[in-house]
Every structure is written in structure tokens, then in C-alpha cells.
Design an enzyme around this catalytic site. Structure first.
Site, mmCIF file in Angstrom:
data_model
loop_
_atom_site.group_PDB
_atom_site.id
_atom_site.type_symbol
_atom_site.label_atom_id
_atom_site.label_comp_id
_atom_site.label_asym_id
_atom_site.label_seq_id
_atom_site.Cartn_x
_atom_site.Cartn_y
_atom_site.Cartn_z
ATOM 1 N N GLY A 56 -28.284 -76.025 2.507
ATOM 2 C CA GLY A 56 -27.248 -75.414 2.173
ATOM 3 C C GLY A 56 -26.786 -76.923 1.149
ATOM 4 O O GLY A 56 -26.958 -78.188 1.122
ATOM 5 N N SER A 57 -25.888 -76.020 0.016
ATOM 6 C CA SER A 57 -25.454 -77.049 -0.634
ATOM 7 C C SER A 57 -24.250 -77.851 -0.059
ATOM 8 O O SER A 57 -23.347 -77.822 0.813
ATOM 9 C CB SER A 57 -24.760 -76.398 -2.000
ATOM 10 O OG SER A 57 -25.811 -76.168 -2.560
ATOM 11 N N GLY A 58 -23.774 -79.146 -1.069
ATOM 12 C CA GLY A 58 -22.319 -80.119 -0.728
ATOM 13 C C GLY A 58 -22.468 -81.276 0.507
ATOM 14 O O GLY A 58 -22.526 -82.115 1.166
ATOM 15 N N HIS A 59 -24.194 -81.097 0.533
ATOM 16 C CA HIS A 59 -24.773 -82.523 1.907
ATOM 17 C C HIS A 59 -25.848 -83.681 0.307
ATOM 18 O O HIS A 59 -26.183 -84.172 0.788
ATOM 19 C CB HIS A 59 -25.750 -82.241 2.344
ATOM 20 C CG HIS A 59 -25.026 -81.121 3.148
ATOM 21 N ND1 HIS A 59 -24.513 -81.718 4.323
ATOM 22 C CD2 HIS A 59 -25.330 -79.791 3.941
ATOM 23 C CE1 HIS A 59 -24.069 -80.650 5.410
ATOM 24 N NE2 HIS A 59 -24.911 -79.189 5.110
ATOM 25 N N ASP A 112 -31.146 -71.369 8.478
ATOM 26 C CA ASP A 112 -32.456 -71.692 8.546
ATOM 27 C C ASP A 112 -33.660 -71.622 9.023
ATOM 28 O O ASP A 112 -34.490 -71.126 8.938
ATOM 29 C CB ASP A 112 -32.420 -73.447 8.033
ATOM 30 C CG ASP A 112 -31.036 -74.181 7.292
ATOM 31 O OD1 ASP A 112 -31.576 -73.817 6.251
ATOM 32 O OD2 ASP A 112 -30.364 -74.528 7.732
ATOM 33 N N HIS A 221 -21.209 -80.437 8.906
ATOM 34 C CA HIS A 221 -20.840 -78.780 8.929
ATOM 35 C C HIS A 221 -18.790 -78.631 9.419
ATOM 36 O O HIS A 221 -18.557 -77.850 9.369
ATOM 37 C CB HIS A 221 -20.731 -77.574 9.525
ATOM 38 C CG HIS A 221 -22.515 -77.579 8.599
ATOM 39 N ND1 HIS A 221 -23.349 -77.541 9.383
ATOM 40 C CD2 HIS A 221 -23.019 -77.638 6.851
ATOM 41 C CE1 HIS A 221 -24.899 -77.389 8.361
ATOM 42 N NE2 HIS A 221 -23.712 -77.779 7.266
#
Length: 337
Positions: A56-59, A112, A221
Site C-alpha cells: 500500500g501507499s503511504g509508507h 497482499d 497502519h
């Protein structure tokens, strides 16, 4: 709700980010039919095992920040805190494949796992051999006797690094997978959260950390940790993290280790180095030798305040692999291979 954020449309942050990444880093390019798949321009230039990851994005800089020679060949990009699709994983396999198979190295999350399994089946139909290693280095996310339930966090970076080194020197798919699995088996991580973070499209935090408190073992998260307690000085945080990690593998006096300290997005580099100084002192006191160290915003969680510590116990091959050249946005070692 209006957020004090640098965005255009909160629902398009991933697309806008990828446009910026490609504009700033011309050594990267997107899949011609899937903008959510990014590779480096030398990908598949010569026969070798391909390294693929995704998440996921944001990392950021994970995951696309580790795409480059000597590291990851292609990455599938998901929505914020969400898995990439099976199609994106499959497109990454196809784009990176250079005739000797694909090592897909990713974190242990339900979405995932499901999408990689689906993509692997698609790859079989396309006559692309894909083998996987699932990172589970987060020591706080499940008991020591239940490793299969542990999450993958910043230890993935060290796994990508050693796997990329084996692939770059011509190792077989079996060798790449074996080394990646050994790397993650010898790696443990733990995080401390000091504030929540906000997904732009949601507009509010999905969890709470009160002022003056910290959450030990928090997930990337915002998954619940193992304890909420009063904020303590950096030296005490370092001691707490080492007390939880060192017995878990266990790490023993005389071991050589790699240390990775990552801010979670909003922690100043000054504070990261303050913690590292105390960690280094604690490791010396425990009789451990630091052979490699990495400090910075290496695997983040949007604007969360906090820190993660990752330790890898080294053997001679893992130590050599961490020293091997690589070149990516987030990690450069030596001259590019």
C-alpha cells in the site's frame, strides 16, 4: 472536511504521487498499460532472477523507493494502506521477468497474501515461475511460537537488499529465495507510535494516541500494539525496544547485527539519531557488534510520529550482501551495479 495537506484531490493522491515520482526520477518508468506498476529502466536487460515487491501507499519511500539496480526490479503500488491488485502484481512479474524466474518478496497482510496468490496463478499460465517469501519481522504482532501471524514491516528493506545482491551476482531463483527467507528469519522489528495518522480520503485518524502517551508495538497502519504507556526518555525507549527484541530471536553475545531505525513519517531526523545513540550503547552492552546501520525515514506511515527498530543477525553471506552495491531513491550503497 478540509485538511492541512499538500494534495489536489484526496481520492487521487496515489496517482498524483506517482506522476511526481516519475517526473523527479527518470531512471524509473511505469508499466505501459498500468500506472500502478513501477520498474527501473534497466529491468530485464540481461537474464537474471527478478525481484518484485508491492504494498500500500503511504509508507514512502517503501515500496517504490527501493526500485533500482541491486535491489527491487519492479513494484506493484496499492491505494493508501491497501494491497495492490492481483493484476498489478502480475503486471510487475511480467515487466520484471528476465528469463530466470521471479522472487516476490512482500509483507504478511491478508490482502497482499490473497492478491499475490492470485497473481502467481496468472503467472503460471504465462509460463513465468514465481516463488515468494513473506516477511513477518514484527515481533509485537504475534507470539514467538506463532510466527505465521506476524506482520512484515521495515525488515522487508533488508530482505530486498540481500535478495537483490544475490540476484545481481547471477544467483538462481532457489538461491535468491533461500537467502531472502534466511534474512527475514533472522530479522526482528518493533515500533513505538507517538501520534496517529490520517488517510487523506478519510479525513480523520482511524485510531487515537493521547498526548503524553505512546503505543508500544503499534503496526504501520495503526494496528494495536502490546502496551500503551507514558512517553519516556529516548534512552528508556531504546532499552524497552531491545528488551523485547533481543530475546525473541534470540540475539546472543558475540553476534554481528544490522540495525535499521526508521521514522514513521513525522519524527525529526534529530530524534531518530538520539534514539540510535542509545540503541548503539545498549547493543554494545549486550555484546553485539553493529556491522551495518541505516537511519532515516525508510518505511513510514504517512505523518505518524514514532519510530521502528529492526535488527538482523548476520552471517558472512548476509553481511556481504548488505555491503553490495545498489542504487535506488531511498538506498544507495557503493557504485551502482
Amino acid at each position: 472536511m478540509t485538511l492541512n495537506r499538500i494534495v489536489n484531490n484526496p481520492d487521487q493522491v496515489v496517482e498524483d504521487m506517482l506522476r511526481g515520482v516519475l517526473a523527479a526520477h527518470p531512471q524509473l518508468h511505469a508499466h505501459p498499460a498500468n500506472a500502478r506498476v513501477i520498474a527501473h529502466r534497466e529491468v530485464a536487460a540481461q537474464p537474471r532472477v527478478a525481484i518484485v515487491t508491492g504494498g500500500g501507499s503511504g509508507h514512502e519511500p517503501a515500496f517504490l523507493g527501493y526500485v533500482g539496480p541491486g535491489l527491487v526490479d519492479a513494484v506493484a503500488v496499492g491505494e493508501v494502506f491497501s494491497s495492490p491488485t492481483a493484476k498489478s502484481f502480475m503486471d510487475a512479474f511480467a515487466l520484471a521477468h528476465a528469463g530466470r524466474g521471479v522472487a516476490c518478496l512482500y509483507g504478511n497482510y491478508a490482502g497482499d497474501n490473497m492478491n499475490v496468490r492470485m497473481a502467481t496463478k496468472l503467472a503460471e499460465r504465462a509460463d513465468i515461475e514465481v516463488r515468494t517469501v513473506v516477511a513477518n519481522d514484527d515481533a509485537a504482532s504475534a507470539a514467538r511460537d506463532d510466527l505465521g501471524k506476524r506482520r512484515g514491516v521495515a525488515g522487508e528493506i533488508l530482505m530486498w537488499k540481500v535478495a537483490g545482491a544475490i540476484a545481481s551476482r547471477g544467483g538462481s531463483l532457489e538461491q535468491v529465495i533461500g537467502t531472502a527467507q534466511r534474512a527475514i528469519d533472522l530479522t526482528r522489528s518493533i515500533g513505538i507510535g507517538l501520534s496517529a495518522c490520517t488517510i487523506p480520503a478519510v479525513g480523520k485518524a482511524n485510531f487515537v494516541i493521547r498526548p503524553g502517551e505512546m503505543e508500544v508495538g503499534i503496526g504501520h497502519h495503526g494496528e494495536p500494539g502490546v502496551a500503551v504507556q507514558a512517553v519516556m526518555p529516548a534512552r528508556d525507549m531504546a532499552q524497552l525496544m531491545l528488551e523485547r527484541l533481543l530475546p525473541d530471536l534470540p540475539f546472543s553475545r558475540g553476534d554481528k547485527v544490522a540495525v535499521l531505525v526508521s521514522g514513521l513519517g513525522a519524527t525529526p531526523l534529530m530524534e531518530q539519531y538520539i534514539l540510535y545513540a542509545d540503541l548503539a550503547e545498549g547493543l554494545r552492552a549486550a555484546g553485539l557488534e553493529v556491522a551495518h546501520s541505516f537511519v532515516g525515514n525508510l518505511f513510514t506511515s504517512l505523518e505518524m510520529m514514532g519510530i521502528t527498530l529492526t535488527l538482523m543477525r548476520l552471517d558472512s553471506e548476509l553481511e556481504q550482501c548488505l555491503a553490495a552495491p545498489c542504487d535506488s531513491i531511498a538506498l544507495k550503497v557503493g557504485a551502482a551495479p
